[in-house]
Design a protein around this motif. Structure first.
Motif, PDB file in Angstrom:
ATOM      1  N   GLN A 136       0.856  -1.191   0.000  1.00  0.00           N
ATOM      2  CA  GLN A 136       0.000   0.000   0.000  1.00  0.00           C
ATOM      3  C   GLN A 136       0.886   1.232   0.000  1.00  0.00           C
ATOM      4  OE1 GLN A 136      -2.312  -0.176   3.582  1.00  0.00           O
ATOM      5  NE2 GLN A 136      -3.371  -2.046   2.993  1.00  0.00           N
ATOM      6  N   TYR A 137       0.430   2.267  -0.686  1.00  0.00           N
ATOM      7  CA  TYR A 137       1.124   3.550  -0.708  1.00  0.00           C
ATOM      8  C   TYR A 137       0.217   4.590  -0.071  1.00  0.00           C
ATOM      9  CZ  TYR A 137       3.016   7.928  -2.536  1.00  0.00           C
ATOM     10  OH  TYR A 137       3.505   9.204  -2.659  1.00  0.00           O
ATOM     11  N   HIS A 138       0.749   5.351   0.865  1.00  0.00           N
ATOM     12  CA  HIS A 138      -0.019   6.385   1.547  1.00  0.00           C
ATOM     13  C   HIS A 138       0.752   7.693   1.478  1.00  0.00           C
ATOM     14  CE1 HIS A 138      -2.741   3.444   3.417  1.00  0.00           C
ATOM     15  NE2 HIS A 138      -1.685   2.669   3.401  1.00  0.00           N
ATOM     16  N   TYR A 139       0.039   8.778   1.283  1.00  0.00           N
ATOM     17  CA  TYR A 139       0.680  10.090   1.278  1.00  0.00           C
ATOM     18  C   TYR A 139      -0.195  11.096   2.009  1.00  0.00           C
ATOM     19  CZ  TYR A 139      -2.503  11.065  -2.567  1.00  0.00           C
ATOM     20  OH  TYR A 139      -3.626  11.213  -3.331  1.00  0.00           O
ATOM     21  N   SER A 140       0.440  12.179   2.412  1.00  0.00           N
ATOM     22  CA  SER A 140      -0.229  13.239   3.192  1.00  0.00           C
ATOM     23  C   SER A 140      -0.891  12.675   4.436  1.00  0.00           C
ATOM     24  CB  SER A 140      -1.260  13.983   2.344  1.00  0.00           C
ATOM     25  OG  SER A 140      -0.648  14.667   1.304  1.00  0.00           O
ATOM     26  N   LYS A 141      -0.218  11.782   5.103  1.00  0.00           N
ATOM     27  CA  LYS A 141      -0.770  11.143   6.303  1.00  0.00           C
ATOM     28  C   LYS A 141       0.111  11.449   7.507  1.00  0.00           C
ATOM     29  CE  LYS A 141      -3.913   8.649   4.097  1.00  0.00           C
ATOM     30  NZ  LYS A 141      -5.284   8.527   4.395  1.00  0.00           N
ATOM     31  N   SER A 142      -0.490  11.499   8.664  1.00  0.00           N
ATOM     32  CA  SER A 142       0.241  11.720   9.909  1.00  0.00           C
ATOM     33  C   SER A 142       0.621  10.375  10.526  1.00  0.00           C
ATOM     34  CB  SER A 142      -0.644  12.491  10.882  1.00  0.00           C
ATOM     35  OG  SER A 142      -1.731  11.672  11.285  1.00  0.00           O
ATOM     36  N   LEU A 143       1.396  10.437  11.616  1.00  0.00           N
ATOM     37  CA  LEU A 143       1.753   9.199  12.309  1.00  0.00           C
ATOM     38  C   LEU A 143       0.529   8.521  12.907  1.00  0.00           C
ATOM     39  CD1 LEU A 143       5.138  10.010  14.056  1.00  0.00           C
ATOM     40  CD2 LEU A 143       4.722   8.462  12.155  1.00  0.00           C
ATOM     41  N   SER A 144      -0.449   9.293  13.343  1.00  0.00           N
ATOM     42  CA  SER A 144      -1.662   8.654  13.876  1.00  0.00           C
ATOM     43  C   SER A 144      -2.417   7.943  12.757  1.00  0.00           C
ATOM     44  CB  SER A 144      -2.551   9.660  14.608  1.00  0.00           C
ATOM     45  OG  SER A 144      -2.999  10.667  13.742  1.00  0.00           O
ATOM     46  N   ASP A 145      -2.400   8.511  11.549  1.00  0.00           N
ATOM     47  CA  ASP A 145      -3.000   7.815  10.412  1.00  0.00           C
ATOM     48  C   ASP A 145      -2.238   6.518  10.120  1.00  0.00           C
ATOM     49  OD1 ASP A 145      -4.957   9.760   9.948  1.00  0.00           O
ATOM     50  OD2 ASP A 145      -3.625  10.918   8.653  1.00  0.00           O
ATOM     51  N   MET A 146      -0.911   6.582  10.229  1.00  0.00           N
ATOM     52  CA  MET A 146      -0.092   5.396   9.987  1.00  0.00           C
ATOM     53  C   MET A 146      -0.418   4.322  11.016  1.00  0.00           C
ATOM     54  SD  MET A 146       4.069   4.941   9.826  1.00  0.00           S
ATOM     55  CE  MET A 146       4.293   6.465   8.958  1.00  0.00           C
ATOM     56  N   ARG A 147      -0.612   4.735  12.253  1.00  0.00           N
ATOM     57  CA  ARG A 147      -0.987   3.781  13.305  1.00  0.00           C
ATOM     58  C   ARG A 147      -2.294   3.072  12.941  1.00  0.00           C
ATOM     59  NH1 ARG A 147       0.526   4.053  18.854  1.00  0.00           N
ATOM     60  NH2 ARG A 147       1.330   6.089  18.309  1.00  0.00           N
ATOM     61  N   ASP A 148      -3.269   3.827  12.425  1.00  0.00           N
ATOM     62  CA  ASP A 148      -4.554   3.236  12.030  1.00  0.00           C
ATOM     63  C   ASP A 148      -4.391   2.266  10.858  1.00  0.00           C
ATOM     64  OD1 ASP A 148      -5.770   4.744  14.009  1.00  0.00           O
ATOM     65  OD2 ASP A 148      -6.454   6.308  12.629  1.00  0.00           O
ATOM     66  N   VAL A 149      -3.555   2.629   9.894  1.00  0.00           N
ATOM     67  CA  VAL A 149      -3.295   1.748   8.748  1.00  0.00           C
ATOM     68  C   VAL A 149      -2.667   0.444   9.234  1.00  0.00           C
ATOM     69  CG1 VAL A 149      -1.827   1.468   6.702  1.00  0.00           C
ATOM     70  CG2 VAL A 149      -3.117   3.592   7.027  1.00  0.00           C
TER      71      VAL A 149
END
Length: 163
Positions: A136-149
């Motif tokens: 998966q590729y994610h952009y414009s995300k915060s660390l909290s978003d990364m935690r959710d992913v």
């Protein structure tokens, strides 16, 4: 394929299979009082500590082409960059794009994004499942978003017995 870390050790990329692996390109951060490099790395290390046996995190630092690093005091970055015993893996500095970009970043960019270049000014990261068969590729995300992913990917692994 192998990758070289910030202290010169060569790591086989296969050692990360079996883990949810996060690959984060991060611009070299020197003398930034608003967002010190120590805080950036600590936040990422804290994320790794949530799932210490399930997640591996690899950081690829790069020099932003618009920054004149020779004019900056980069001792804060250099100290953090060479620190040993981290729960995350910091790789040698490479270009983000172009012929000097790390081969792993080139592969991710072409295979996943189908793009010639990664964006320089946007936070981004890649997440691979333990078998490295799904990316998966994610952009414009915060660390909290990364935690959710990561939480969602780990839930899927548990349900599918991929652990």
């Amino acid at each position: 394929m192998s990758i070289k870390n910030s202290i010169g050790a060569t790591l086989s990329i296969e050692r990360f299979q079996g883990f949810v692996t996060v690959i984060i390109p991060i611009s070299k951060n020197c003398g930034n009082e608003k967002l010190p490099v120590q805080d950036v790395y600590k936040d990422i290390e804290d994320l790794k500590k949530v799932w210490p046996r399930l997640v591996e995190i690899i950081i690829f630092p790069f020099e932003h082409p618009s920054v004149k690093y020779k004019d900056l005091n980069c001792s804060d970055f250099d100290d953090e960059y060479k620190k040993e015993g981290r729960p995350i893996h910091i790789m040698e500095i490479s270009d983000l794009n172009g012929p000097s970009a790390h081969p792993l970043l080139k592969t991710l960019r072409k295979d996943v994004m189908r793009a010639e270049e990664l964006t320089i000014n946007t936070p981004q990261y890649f997440v691979l499942n333990p078998s490295w068969s799904k990316l998966q590729y994610h952009y414009s995300k915060s660390l909290s978003d990364m935690r959710d992913v990561l939480k969602e990917m780990i839930k899927k692994m548990v349900r599918s017995d991929e652990l």
